[in-house]
Write a protein that holds these residues in place. Structure first.
Motif, PDB file in Angstrom:
ATOM      1  N   ALA A  37       1.165   4.151  -2.882  1.00  0.00           N
ATOM      2  CA  ALA A  37       0.933   5.561  -2.552  1.00  0.00           C
ATOM      3  C   ALA A  37       2.108   6.428  -2.987  1.00  0.00           C
ATOM      4  O   ALA A  37       1.919   7.514  -3.559  1.00  0.00           O
ATOM      5  CB  ALA A  37       0.679   5.719  -1.053  1.00  0.00           C
ATOM      6  N   SER A  62      -5.321  -0.931  -1.613  1.00  0.00           N
ATOM      7  CA  SER A  62      -4.530  -0.266  -2.650  1.00  0.00           C
ATOM      8  C   SER A  62      -5.408   0.422  -3.692  1.00  0.00           C
ATOM      9  O   SER A  62      -5.038   1.461  -4.248  1.00  0.00           O
ATOM     10  CB  SER A  62      -3.599  -1.273  -3.320  1.00  0.00           C
ATOM     11  OG  SER A  62      -4.330  -2.328  -3.913  1.00  0.00           O
ATOM     12  N   SER A 113      -7.989   2.128  -3.294  1.00  0.00           N
ATOM     13  CA  SER A 113      -8.564   3.402  -2.826  1.00  0.00           C
ATOM     14  C   SER A 113      -7.534   4.526  -2.759  1.00  0.00           C
ATOM     15  O   SER A 113      -7.889   5.661  -2.441  1.00  0.00           O
ATOM     16  CB  SER A 113      -9.192   3.204  -1.443  1.00  0.00           C
ATOM     17  OG  SER A 113      -8.190   2.955  -0.465  1.00  0.00           O
ATOM     18  N   ILE A 114      -6.281   4.230  -3.049  1.00  0.00           N
ATOM     19  CA  ILE A 114      -5.222   5.238  -2.943  1.00  0.00           C
ATOM     20  C   ILE A 114      -5.305   6.185  -4.140  1.00  0.00           C
ATOM     21  O   ILE A 114      -5.274   5.746  -5.288  1.00  0.00           O
ATOM     22  CB  ILE A 114      -3.839   4.567  -2.876  1.00  0.00           C
ATOM     23  CG1 ILE A 114      -3.754   3.670  -1.633  1.00  0.00           C
ATOM     24  CG2 ILE A 114      -2.726   5.617  -2.860  1.00  0.00           C
ATOM     25  CD1 ILE A 114      -2.526   2.774  -1.602  1.00  0.00           C
ATOM     26  N   PRO A 115      -5.417   7.488  -3.914  1.00  0.00           N
ATOM     27  CA  PRO A 115      -5.648   8.423  -5.020  1.00  0.00           C
ATOM     28  C   PRO A 115      -4.385   8.728  -5.817  1.00  0.00           C
ATOM     29  O   PRO A 115      -3.256   8.558  -5.342  1.00  0.00           O
ATOM     30  CB  PRO A 115      -6.131   9.685  -4.293  1.00  0.00           C
ATOM     31  CG  PRO A 115      -5.438   9.630  -2.967  1.00  0.00           C
ATOM     32  CD  PRO A 115      -5.399   8.168  -2.597  1.00  0.00           C
ATOM     33  N   THR A 125      -1.641   5.381   2.991  1.00  0.00           N
ATOM     34  CA  THR A 125      -1.697   6.469   2.012  1.00  0.00           C
ATOM     35  C   THR A 125      -1.017   7.711   2.560  1.00  0.00           C
ATOM     36  O   THR A 125      -0.244   8.379   1.859  1.00  0.00           O
ATOM     37  CB  THR A 125      -3.168   6.778   1.664  1.00  0.00           C
ATOM     38  OG1 THR A 125      -3.754   5.615   1.072  1.00  0.00           O
ATOM     39  CG2 THR A 125      -3.274   7.941   0.702  1.00  0.00           C
ATOM     40  N   ALA A 181      -5.872   4.161   4.906  1.00  0.00           N
ATOM     41  CA  ALA A 181      -5.678   5.599   5.139  1.00  0.00           C
ATOM     42  C   ALA A 181      -4.292   5.914   5.680  1.00  0.00           C
ATOM     43  O   ALA A 181      -3.616   6.833   5.202  1.00  0.00           O
ATOM     44  CB  ALA A 181      -6.742   6.116   6.094  1.00  0.00           C
ATOM     45  N   CYS A 221      -8.732   8.830   0.190  1.00  0.00           N
ATOM     46  CA  CYS A 221      -8.652   7.374   0.331  1.00  0.00           C
ATOM     47  C   CYS A 221      -9.849   6.805   1.084  1.00  0.00           C
ATOM     48  O   CYS A 221     -10.444   5.810   0.661  1.00  0.00           O
ATOM     49  CB  CYS A 221      -7.342   7.007   1.033  1.00  0.00           C
ATOM     50  SG  CYS A 221      -7.205   5.285   1.536  1.00  0.00           S
ATOM     51  N   ASN A 252       0.829  -1.211   0.000  1.00  0.00           N
ATOM     52  CA  ASN A 252       0.000   0.000   0.000  1.00  0.00           C
ATOM     53  C   ASN A 252       0.862   1.258   0.000  1.00  0.00           C
ATOM     54  O   ASN A 252       0.590   2.219  -0.736  1.00  0.00           O
ATOM     55  CB  ASN A 252      -0.917   0.020   1.222  1.00  0.00           C
ATOM     56  CG  ASN A 252      -1.988  -1.043   1.182  1.00  0.00           C
ATOM     57  OD1 ASN A 252      -2.306  -1.593   0.134  1.00  0.00           O
ATOM     58  ND2 ASN A 252      -2.549  -1.347   2.343  1.00  0.00           N
ATOM     59  N   ALA A 270      -5.130  11.055   2.348  1.00  0.00           N
ATOM     60  CA  ALA A 270      -5.856  10.147   3.243  1.00  0.00           C
ATOM     61  C   ALA A 270      -7.356  10.425   3.215  1.00  0.00           C
ATOM     62  O   ALA A 270      -8.178   9.508   3.271  1.00  0.00           O
ATOM     63  CB  ALA A 270      -5.317  10.273   4.660  1.00  0.00           C
TER      64      ALA A 270
END
Length: 310
Positions: free
Chosen positions: A45, A293, A295-297, A257, A254, A286, A41, A283
């Protein structure tokens, strides 16, 4: 370059109305299998934030597919060992309607990879490079020693917190990432007291940060506070950033991230305040999506949020 010695897990994610209680059998509303692990993750990020990152870790040979997400994000994956005789790490994750999560972790290859899987890649490190490491992989002590020997800067996120971590010498660490629970556990173990004593003595995040600096005076510390934001202190300057008020759906990634974006901003030459603001924004984005992983922007989303709220 950031070298991230980090876990790679296959996450089995179950959406539930509430976290399962002892003795309870609970039907899940949905199930997904995705790439996870604190290390993976954080690598994703960092890569999505635009920094150069090489992942160091191990998986079972049958799960080569999981590295594709790392490569797609832009990470270097040549230093990931594909082990014939080991199973990949995995996690059983429950996520409830309040966006809280509960995780059962099987370390697998993360906890049993050969020593040279870690030390050989780090032997390429130089004084312009960083080591980022968590506590989900084997050979943590050796990774810290190797990076220090190479003259690398070291960032440490001691999660999950254990008694072994509390006994480590962190003299070579430049940047320490902890949440409130990890900070309390770390201090309690270092001081030989129970958590309740530390909680009683440190009624505010600022007091907790001051106590961290008594133990780690030469290390910059970042204290993440969930929905309350985050603090940064190098012993001379203390900075804070409130969290965004958002509708949290899933908080699983979160913290990772936050760490990844803070690291990427740091190696780009951002100030600690800029790094803090970017990490908190990332975060916030996210937690509004399900998954780890996934959801990580991307950095363009983070920049857009920062510009929209200035």
């Amino acid at each position: 370059m950031i070298y991230n010695v980090g876990s790679i897990n296959i996450d089995h994610v179950y959406r539930v109305p509430h976290l399962v209680r002892p003795g309870e059998t609970l039907s899940s509303r949905s199930y997904r299998q995705v790439l996870g692990g604190k290390g993976a993750n954080q690598t994703i990020a960092i890569a999505r934030a635009g920094a150069d990152v090489a992942h160091i870790g191990a998986i079972g040979h049958q799960d080569a597919w999981v590295t594709q997400a790392l490569a797609t994000a832009g990470a270097h994956i040549d230093d990931i060992a594909h082990c014939q005789d080991l199973l990949s790490g995995h996690a059983i994750i429950q996520v409830d309607d309040a966006a809280e999560n509960s995780i059962v972790l099987f370390h697998g290859a993360n906890g049993a990879m050969p020593l040279d899987t870690v030390t050989t890649p780090l032997s390429r490190g130089t004084a312009s490079d960083w080591l980022l490491v968590q506590n989900e992989c084997a050979h943590l002590k050796e990774a810290l020693e190797q990076a220090h020997h190479q003259g690398m800067s070291i960032a440490f996120n001691p999660a999950p917190m254990t008694a072994e971590v509390a006994r480590l010498s962190l003299d070579g660490v430049s940047l320490l990432f902890v949440n409130e629970g990890e900070a309390i556990d770390l201090l309690a173990a270092r001081e030989g007291v129970d958590d309740a004593q530390v909680r009683s003595d440190c009624a505010t995040p600022e007091a907790l940060m001051a106590r961290l600096h008594r133990h780690f005076p030469s290390c910059a510390c970042v204290l993440t506070l969930g929905s309350k934001g985050a603090l940064y202190s190098d012993g001379h300057v203390q900075l804070s950033r409130e969290a965004y008020k958002v509708n949290a759906v899933d908080t699983t990634a979160a913290g990772d991230t936050f760490v990844g974006y803070f690291m990427a901003a740091t190696v780009r030459g951002a100030t600690p305040q800029q790094a803090l603001e970017e990490a908190v924004a990332a975060a916030a984005l996210c937690v509004q999506l399900e998954g780890a992983s996934s959801s990580i922007p991307a950095r363009k989303e983070v920049v857009a949020l920062l510009e929209a709220t200035r």
